[in-house]
Design a protein around this motif. Sequence first.
Motif, PDB file in Angstrom:
ATOM      1  N   ILE A  63       0.823  -1.215   0.000  1.00  0.00           N
ATOM      2  CA  ILE A  63       0.000   0.000   0.000  1.00  0.00           C
ATOM      3  C   ILE A  63       0.855   1.263   0.000  1.00  0.00           C
ATOM      4  CG2 ILE A  63      -1.720   1.310   1.309  1.00  0.00           C
ATOM      5  CD1 ILE A  63      -3.030  -1.387   1.935  1.00  0.00           C
ATOM      6  N   PRO A  64       1.908   1.375   0.834  1.00  0.00           N
ATOM      7  CA  PRO A  64       2.749   2.579   0.734  1.00  0.00           C
ATOM      8  C   PRO A  64       3.424   2.719  -0.633  1.00  0.00           C
ATOM      9  CG  PRO A  64       3.180   1.469   2.797  1.00  0.00           C
ATOM     10  CD  PRO A  64       2.295   0.571   1.997  1.00  0.00           C
ATOM     11  N   VAL A  65       3.842   1.606  -1.214  1.00  0.00           N
ATOM     12  CA  VAL A  65       4.460   1.665  -2.540  1.00  0.00           C
ATOM     13  C   VAL A  65       3.427   2.104  -3.574  1.00  0.00           C
ATOM     14  CG1 VAL A  65       5.492   0.263  -4.371  1.00  0.00           C
ATOM     15  CG2 VAL A  65       6.265   0.000  -2.030  1.00  0.00           C
ATOM     16  N   TYR A  66       2.234   1.569  -3.478  1.00  0.00           N
ATOM     17  CA  TYR A  66       1.163   1.925  -4.408  1.00  0.00           C
ATOM     18  C   TYR A  66       0.848   3.422  -4.341  1.00  0.00           C
ATOM     19  CZ  TYR A  66      -3.370   1.776  -6.756  1.00  0.00           C
ATOM     20  OH  TYR A  66      -4.409   1.998  -7.610  1.00  0.00           O
ATOM     21  N   THR A  67       0.811   3.978  -3.147  1.00  0.00           N
ATOM     22  CA  THR A  67       0.491   5.402  -3.015  1.00  0.00           C
ATOM     23  C   THR A  67       1.633   6.295  -3.473  1.00  0.00           C
ATOM     24  OG1 THR A  67       1.212   5.424  -0.697  1.00  0.00           O
ATOM     25  CG2 THR A  67      -1.128   5.022  -1.123  1.00  0.00           C
ATOM     26  N   GLU A  68       2.870   5.787  -3.496  1.00  0.00           N
ATOM     27  CA  GLU A  68       4.016   6.577  -3.951  1.00  0.00           C
ATOM     28  C   GLU A  68       4.125   6.644  -5.470  1.00  0.00           C
ATOM     29  OE1 GLU A  68       6.744   8.215  -2.393  1.00  0.00           O
ATOM     30  OE2 GLU A  68       5.600   8.135  -0.528  1.00  0.00           O
ATOM     31  N   LEU A  69       3.477   5.724  -6.182  1.00  0.00           N
ATOM     32  CA  LEU A  69       3.550   5.723  -7.645  1.00  0.00           C
ATOM     33  C   LEU A  69       2.828   6.943  -8.210  1.00  0.00           C
ATOM     34  CD1 LEU A  69       2.892   1.964  -8.477  1.00  0.00           C
ATOM     35  CD2 LEU A  69       5.061   3.177  -8.599  1.00  0.00           C
ATOM     36  N   GLN A  70       3.433   7.558  -9.242  1.00  0.00           N
ATOM     37  CA  GLN A  70       2.801   8.724  -9.852  1.00  0.00           C
ATOM     38  C   GLN A  70       1.553   8.333 -10.632  1.00  0.00           C
ATOM     39  OE1 GLN A  70       5.893  10.501 -12.151  1.00  0.00           O
ATOM     40  NE2 GLN A  70       6.863  11.461 -10.390  1.00  0.00           N
ATOM     41  N   ILE A  81       6.433  -4.565  -8.940  1.00  0.00           N
ATOM     42  CA  ILE A  81       6.452  -5.822  -8.187  1.00  0.00           C
ATOM     43  C   ILE A  81       7.466  -6.797  -8.771  1.00  0.00           C
ATOM     44  CG2 ILE A  81       5.089  -7.885  -7.654  1.00  0.00           C
ATOM     45  CD1 ILE A  81       2.662  -6.014  -7.343  1.00  0.00           C
ATOM     46  N   HIS A  82       7.476  -6.939 -10.094  1.00  0.00           N
ATOM     47  CA  HIS A  82       8.418  -7.869 -10.729  1.00  0.00           C
ATOM     48  C   HIS A  82       9.870  -7.422 -10.542  1.00  0.00           C
ATOM     49  CE1 HIS A  82       4.731  -9.175 -12.916  1.00  0.00           C
ATOM     50  NE2 HIS A  82       5.268 -10.348 -12.643  1.00  0.00           N
ATOM     51  N   CYS A  83      10.137  -6.137 -10.652  1.00  0.00           N
ATOM     52  CA  CYS A  83      11.500  -5.638 -10.448  1.00  0.00           C
ATOM     53  C   CYS A  83      11.966  -5.849  -9.011  1.00  0.00           C
ATOM     54  CB  CYS A  83      11.587  -4.157 -10.811  1.00  0.00           C
ATOM     55  SG  CYS A  83      11.471  -3.829 -12.563  1.00  0.00           S
ATOM     56  N   VAL A  84      11.099  -5.563  -8.067  1.00  0.00           N
ATOM     57  CA  VAL A  84      11.458  -5.721  -6.656  1.00  0.00           C
ATOM     58  C   VAL A  84      11.702  -7.187  -6.318  1.00  0.00           C
ATOM     59  CG1 VAL A  84      10.566  -5.504  -4.309  1.00  0.00           C
ATOM     60  CG2 VAL A  84      10.388  -3.606  -5.881  1.00  0.00           C
ATOM     61  N   MET A  85      10.822  -8.069  -6.778  1.00  0.00           N
ATOM     62  CA  MET A  85      10.998  -9.501  -6.494  1.00  0.00           C
ATOM     63  C   MET A  85      12.273 -10.038  -7.156  1.00  0.00           C
ATOM     64  SD  MET A  85       8.737 -10.724  -4.476  1.00  0.00           S
ATOM     65  CE  MET A  85       8.671  -9.234  -3.543  1.00  0.00           C
ATOM     66  N   GLY A  86      12.568  -9.583  -8.362  1.00  0.00           N
ATOM     67  CA  GLY A  86      13.803  -9.998  -9.026  1.00  0.00           C
ATOM     68  C   GLY A  86      15.036  -9.523  -8.280  1.00  0.00           C
TER      69      GLY A  86
END
Length: 110
Positions: A63-70, A81-86
């Motif tokens: 949720i914090p990551v989602y709210t930070e996205l422009q 999500i894919h970049c972070v998990m990788g």
Amino acid sequence: ALRYTSFVALLCIGYLLVVVLIRSFEKVVAAMHEEPALARVGTDIFRTVPIIAFAFTCQVQFIPVYTELQHPIESSVNLVIHCVMGCCFVIYSLFAAFGYVTFNEETKGN
């Protein structure tokens, strides 16, 4: 605010990873004359599955990551999500491999 905190956390993780890599290479160079020790793989390896699953559990931070996205559209959220998990997989794998090389005989079981 989250991006700056995350950047500092990544710097700390990167520093720790560099230290482990350097210590690992020092140990490999010092032990060139010795017979290499191989990893022991048995059924106890399945005891690590909950630890690995917990390491990749990050729904709390979503949720914090989602709210930070422009532009929080599904494609950009999926990309993040894919970049972070990788990145997590690569960093955890490097820590595991080079940590084992560095602390081979001192590595204790669960």
